[in-house]
Design an enzyme around this catalytic site. Structure first.
Site, PDB file in Angstrom:
ATOM      1  N   LYS A  36     -41.189  -3.313 -11.699  1.00 12.53           N
ATOM      2  CA  LYS A  36     -39.249  -3.404 -11.974  1.00 12.53           C
ATOM      3  C   LYS A  36     -38.860  -1.885 -12.139  1.00 12.53           C
ATOM      4  O   LYS A  36     -37.633  -1.833 -12.003  1.00 12.53           O
ATOM      5  CB  LYS A  36     -39.726  -3.795 -14.007  1.00 12.53           C
ATOM      6  CG  LYS A  36     -40.367  -3.145 -14.709  1.00 12.53           C
ATOM      7  CD  LYS A  36     -39.995  -4.003 -16.000  1.00 12.53           C
ATOM      8  CE  LYS A  36     -40.061  -2.735 -17.474  1.00 12.53           C
ATOM      9  NZ  LYS A  36     -39.714  -1.710 -17.976  1.00 12.53           N
ATOM     10  N   THR A  37     -39.637  -0.734 -12.730  1.00 10.94           N
ATOM     11  CA  THR A  37     -38.863   0.692 -11.969  1.00 10.94           C
ATOM     12  C   THR A  37     -38.756   0.101 -10.992  1.00 10.94           C
ATOM     13  O   THR A  37     -37.499   1.369 -10.106  1.00 10.94           O
ATOM     14  CB  THR A  37     -39.957   1.308 -12.812  1.00 10.94           C
ATOM     15  OG1 THR A  37     -40.846   0.840 -14.045  1.00 10.94           O
ATOM     16  CG2 THR A  37     -39.478   2.867 -12.876  1.00 10.94           C
ATOM     17  N   ASP A 222     -32.920  -1.277 -19.048  1.00 16.22           N
ATOM     18  CA  ASP A 222     -34.747  -2.262 -18.640  1.00 16.22           C
ATOM     19  C   ASP A 222     -34.927  -2.328 -20.374  1.00 16.22           C
ATOM     20  O   ASP A 222     -34.231  -2.022 -21.688  1.00 16.22           O
ATOM     21  CB  ASP A 222     -35.291  -0.970 -17.723  1.00 16.22           C
ATOM     22  CG  ASP A 222     -36.732  -0.861 -18.015  1.00 16.22           C
ATOM     23  OD1 ASP A 222     -36.890  -2.263 -17.760  1.00 16.22           O
ATOM     24  OD2 ASP A 222     -37.395   0.124 -18.236  1.00 16.22           O
ATOM     25  N   GLU A 223     -35.880  -3.370 -20.162  1.00 14.26           N
ATOM     26  CA  GLU A 223     -36.890  -3.338 -21.179  1.00 14.26           C
ATOM     27  C   GLU A 223     -35.561  -4.273 -22.097  1.00 14.26           C
ATOM     28  O   GLU A 223     -35.613  -4.172 -23.452  1.00 14.26           O
ATOM     29  CB  GLU A 223     -36.998  -2.559 -21.988  1.00 14.26           C
ATOM     30  CG  GLU A 223     -38.250  -1.499 -21.062  1.00 14.26           C
ATOM     31  CD  GLU A 223     -39.397  -2.797 -21.131  1.00 14.26           C
ATOM     32  OE1 GLU A 223     -39.224  -3.623 -21.662  1.00 14.26           O
ATOM     33  OE2 GLU A 223     -40.003  -1.738 -20.754  1.00 14.26           O
ATOM     34  N   GLN A 253     -42.880 -10.089 -23.492  1.00 15.89           N
ATOM     35  CA  GLN A 253     -43.322  -8.765 -23.836  1.00 15.89           C
ATOM     36  C   GLN A 253     -42.262  -8.199 -25.149  1.00 15.89           C
ATOM     37  O   GLN A 253     -42.468  -7.394 -25.080  1.00 15.89           O
ATOM     38  CB  GLN A 253     -43.152  -8.117 -22.687  1.00 15.89           C
ATOM     39  CG  GLN A 253     -44.104  -8.512 -21.743  1.00 15.89           C
ATOM     40  CD  GLN A 253     -44.465  -7.225 -20.040  1.00 15.89           C
ATOM     41  OE1 GLN A 253     -44.692  -6.417 -20.760  1.00 15.89           O
ATOM     42  NE2 GLN A 253     -44.174  -7.450 -19.257  1.00 15.89           N
ATOM     43  N   ARG A 629     -52.214  -4.823 -19.944  1.00 15.34           N
ATOM     44  CA  ARG A 629     -52.509  -2.991 -19.320  1.00 15.34           C
ATOM     45  C   ARG A 629     -53.679  -2.875 -18.844  1.00 15.34           C
ATOM     46  O   ARG A 629     -53.428  -1.847 -17.580  1.00 15.34           O
ATOM     47  CB  ARG A 629     -52.845  -2.145 -20.699  1.00 15.34           C
ATOM     48  CG  ARG A 629     -51.363  -2.095 -21.696  1.00 15.34           C
ATOM     49  CD  ARG A 629     -50.474  -2.023 -21.412  1.00 15.34           C
ATOM     50  NE  ARG A 629     -49.879  -3.641 -21.047  1.00 15.34           N
ATOM     51  CZ  ARG A 629     -48.431  -3.649 -20.106  1.00 15.34           C
ATOM     52  NH1 ARG A 629     -47.245  -2.926 -19.897  1.00 15.34           N
ATOM     53  NH2 ARG A 629     -47.652  -4.608 -19.961  1.00 15.34           N
TER      54      ARG A 629
END
Length: 748
Positions: A36-37, A222-223, A253, A629
């Protein structure tokens, strides 16, 4: 300029679609490890290189300084120097910038201080004392948490008070009102205020709203699953004119409801933005397929989500290891032995993380790792900016920036010791309260009384109650602050910090502090604390390129907004150390090897979630975040017995373990049934209070500005012959009595 072909060349098809769909609202559902980044940074490059959007017309917002730094670096790698014009940062940092520039339209002094968590607790303690609140019955933290939640939902103190129906909320309502008064008196904003006051500014002041809406042609968030109501409203306001809002996130998330994150913001995006395009990023570049399948099996038990089928070309990978230990010590010993074995076979310590539900669970792990001689870093322990010596230096700098900051004042009035004990400070504070003045302004009155500079206004004030020795000591403190205030405007920040340390003799204080003794341990601790101060001074030097006042403001802002994850060591600094970290802090990170301990009902999921379906869903998401993770190996551990609540108790295996297919693991554990779906909350009311008109006359305690003397606080007023004489406490200048018919005094 970066070629468009180069921008798009390393993207998969859904990523390419997310980058090139630049008109109108867009929701990018990005699974963990799906790049996504990369999509956000490539999208910015595409907007500039293909759509000819000026960089300064792009706003990109994220949640942590770490994420913002990474995003900034990637954008600069694509665009070069022009990337510096992109407005990119955290919600809090960007809003602080807006308020420093335009906050005066909402009655906000641009020299405001940002109060961190410790400062807020200090204010609430003061409020509780003032209002005789029994903090054993209603703890300060509970009051502060309730106020924070109200602010994040845009509920003002006025509205909160109108909806109270029980004892706790009535206490919170009274505390909320007083808390706001104390912040205003100290020229301070808390973290929530940065967002809320920006929303109110944009909503209520049309010229400022139009300025930013005209400026930002594209808004990227973002997020998005972590946004609260206030942050959501901010994004909507800024994107309202052009409608080009791109949000990236993953409902699976969303793990911060305790910080007031509202999962409805992302689940209802299509309803709130009709015609929005949806792009799913499902290819995972981080984990093995075994880890992804296990994580999907856990998260599929939730109702409030949007389905994604994560896949990877990294292969099946190693099976998941499940291990049942006898107790937490046995569990920790297993982790230590397995870490030793992994490193023996080539794994680096910095590639290994141990994750847990609560900070207290690190104790047994630390003991086991120390016993095995395994170095580690503990994320979420005592943060750099929370260390005593760092907060001392920052408090002095905050007073230079805003001398009316009472929390900073009381912290260092006797640091280093100058004979101003608790009793003296209590007497001084009570006297300042009777005057209705901030502590700094009251100290200027004290100095005038000692020197015999008695104006008619000061003559009407009660004399200070302090003994001569204590009054002189406080005057010495005033002298230090005023010297540093005079030093700040014309010197680099590093010079100011150096002057502060020299003037206060802070190094001598650390090494010669009474009661510390001269033993080897005390000497070592003093050296470590001084090294921390030097590290802070070195960081301050990075702001030397800015003008004195601007450098100090930017430095203090950065220090106030740093988070746990921002302070985690990386690269060479992390070399040779395993990471111990909570599941909440681990979000956004990745490690080749992950151990998740205490996988037991009552721990994960936490016992407080058992009776609340919405909280149980969040616990499941927390487990999902931890599992995803891991890049190569995942260990899920539980103990037959665990010490907690003052006794050893048996917890059944986490119900989440039962969801994982046996074919994915090397052992099995028991679990129970999935829970019911999440319930929604009602929308928050907005603040529709009518404005109360003020008088043209000045009053004690008001903040004012003079073209020569700068900003100050009104100490007293007197009407004489149709004119008004105003005595003002000016920052670094002292007390001045001004005639309003002559002096151009501006109310802030």
């Amino acid at each position: 300029m970066t070629s468009i072909e180069h921008v798009l060349s390393d993207l998969n098809e859904p990523q390419r679609q997310a980058v090139t769909s630049t008109q109108g609202p867009l929701l990018i559902l990005a699974g963990p490890g799906s790049g996504k980044t990369r999509v956000i940074t490539h999208r910015i490059a595409y907007l500039v290189g293909h759509d000819d959007v000026a960089p300064w017309r792009i706003l990109a917002v994220t949640f942590t300084n770490k994420a913002a730094r990474e995003m900034r670096q990637r954008v600069e790698a694509r665009l070069g120097d022009v990337a510096r014009d992109v407005v990119l940062g955290t919600f809090h940092a960007i809003c602080a910038r807006f308020l420093r520039t335009d906050g005066q339209h909402a009655g906000i002094d641009r020299s405001f201080t940002i109060y961190d968590d410790a400062d807020q607790v200090a204010v609430i303690k003061r409020v509780a004392e003032d209002m005789n609140i029994n903090t054993r019955q209603v703890p300060e933290r509970a009051i502060l948490s309730a106020i924070s939640r109200a602010k994040s939902e845009l509920i003002s103190a006025y509205d909160f008070a109108s909806t109270t129906h029980e004892y706790f909320t009535e206490v919170v309502a009274r505390s909320y009102e007083r808390y706001e008064q104390v912040l205003a008196a100290n020229n301070a904003l808390d973290f929530d205020d940065l967002i809320v006051r920006t929303v109110n500014l944009l909503r209520d002041h049309a010229p400022t709203r139009e300025k930013y809406q005209d400026r930002f042609l594209h808004v990227l968030v973002d997020e998005f699953q972590d946004t609260n109501i206030a942050q959501y409203q901010l994004a909507r306001l800024l994107a309202a004119k052009f409608g080009n809002i791109c949000v990236v996130g993953d409902p699976d998330q969303s793990i911060y409801s305790w910080r007031s994150a509202d999962i409805r913001n992302i689940l209802d995006f299509e309803r709130d933005f009709p015609g929005a395009q949806i792009v799913l990023l499902e290819q995972n570049y981080r984990s093995t397929q075994t880890i992804l399948d296990a994580a999907h099996a856990v998260i599929s038990g939730n109702e409030q989500r949007k389905e994604k089928a994560l896949w990877t070309d990294r292969g099946e990978g190693e099976p998941i290891v499940m291990f049942e230990a006898y107790d937490e010590r046995d569990e920790a010993q297993f982790v230590a032995a397995e870490v030793a074995s992994l490193t023996k076979h080539g794994m680096r310590l910095q590639d290994i993380a141990v994750m847990y539900r609560t900070n207290a669970q690190s104790r047994a792990l630390e003991e086991a790792l120390i016993g095995a001689g395994i170095p580690y870093q503990l994320v979420g322990g005592t943060r750099f900016y929370e260390r005593r010596e760092i907060k001392d230096v920052l408090a002095y700098l905050r007073l230079v920036h805003n001398p009316f900051d009472a929390v900073a004042f009381t912290r260092v009035a006797n640091v280093p010791g100058r004979g101003v004990g608790e009793k003296t400070m209590e007497q001084f504070q009570r006297w300042a309260a009777t005057l209705g003045l901030p502590l700094y302004a009251a100290l200027q009155v004290l100095a005038a009384q000692q020197d015999g500079n008695i104006t008619p206004e000061i003559a009407r004030m009660p004399r200070h109650p302090l003994a001569a020795r204590q009054a002189t000591a406080l005057r010495g403190f005033l002298g230090i602050i005023d010297e540093l205030i005079a030093l700040a405007p014309d010197n680099p920040l590093s010079v100011l910090v150096g002057g502060l340390l020299d003037r206060t003799q802070y190094r001598r204080y650390l090494f010669d502090e009474p009661g510390r003794g001269a033993g080897e341990d005390q000497q070592s601790e003093a050296e470590a604390r001084w090294a921390n101060v030097q590290e802070l001074a070195a960081y301050a030097a990075e702001f030397d390129g800015l003008a004195g006042g601007e450098g100090l403001a930017a430095f203090l802002e950065n220090a106030a907004l740093v988070s746990d994850a921002d302070e985690m060591a990386e690269g060479d600094d992390a070399a040779g150390r395993a990471t111990l970290i909570t599941l909440h802090s681990a979000k956004g990170l990745e490690f080749p090897v992950v151990f998740m301990i205490a996988m037991e009902d009552g721990v994960l999921p936490h016992v407080r979630s058992f009776d609340t379906p919405a909280q149980m869903e969040e616990e499941r998401r927390l487990c999902y975040v931890g599992m995803t993770r891991a890049k190569e190996r995942l260990y899920l551990l539980r103990a037959f017995r665990r010490y907690g609540g003052g006794a050893s108790q048996h917890n059944p295996a986490s119900r989440f373990l039962r969801d994982i297919p046996p074919s994915l693991v090397s052992a099995r554990a028991d679990a129970s049934e999935p829970q019911e779906p999440m319930r929604y909350r009602a929308p928050a009311p907005r603040d529709d209070r009518p404005e109360v008109p003020g008088s043209d006359a000045f009053h004690g305690g008001e903040r004012v500005r003079h073209p020569k003397f700068g900003e100050g606080v009104v100490v007293g007023c007197k009407t004489s012959g149709g004119d008004q004489e105003v005595t003002v406490s000016f920052k670094g200048v002292g007390l001045k009595t001004l005639s309003l018919s002559i002096a151009p005094l501006e109310r802030l």
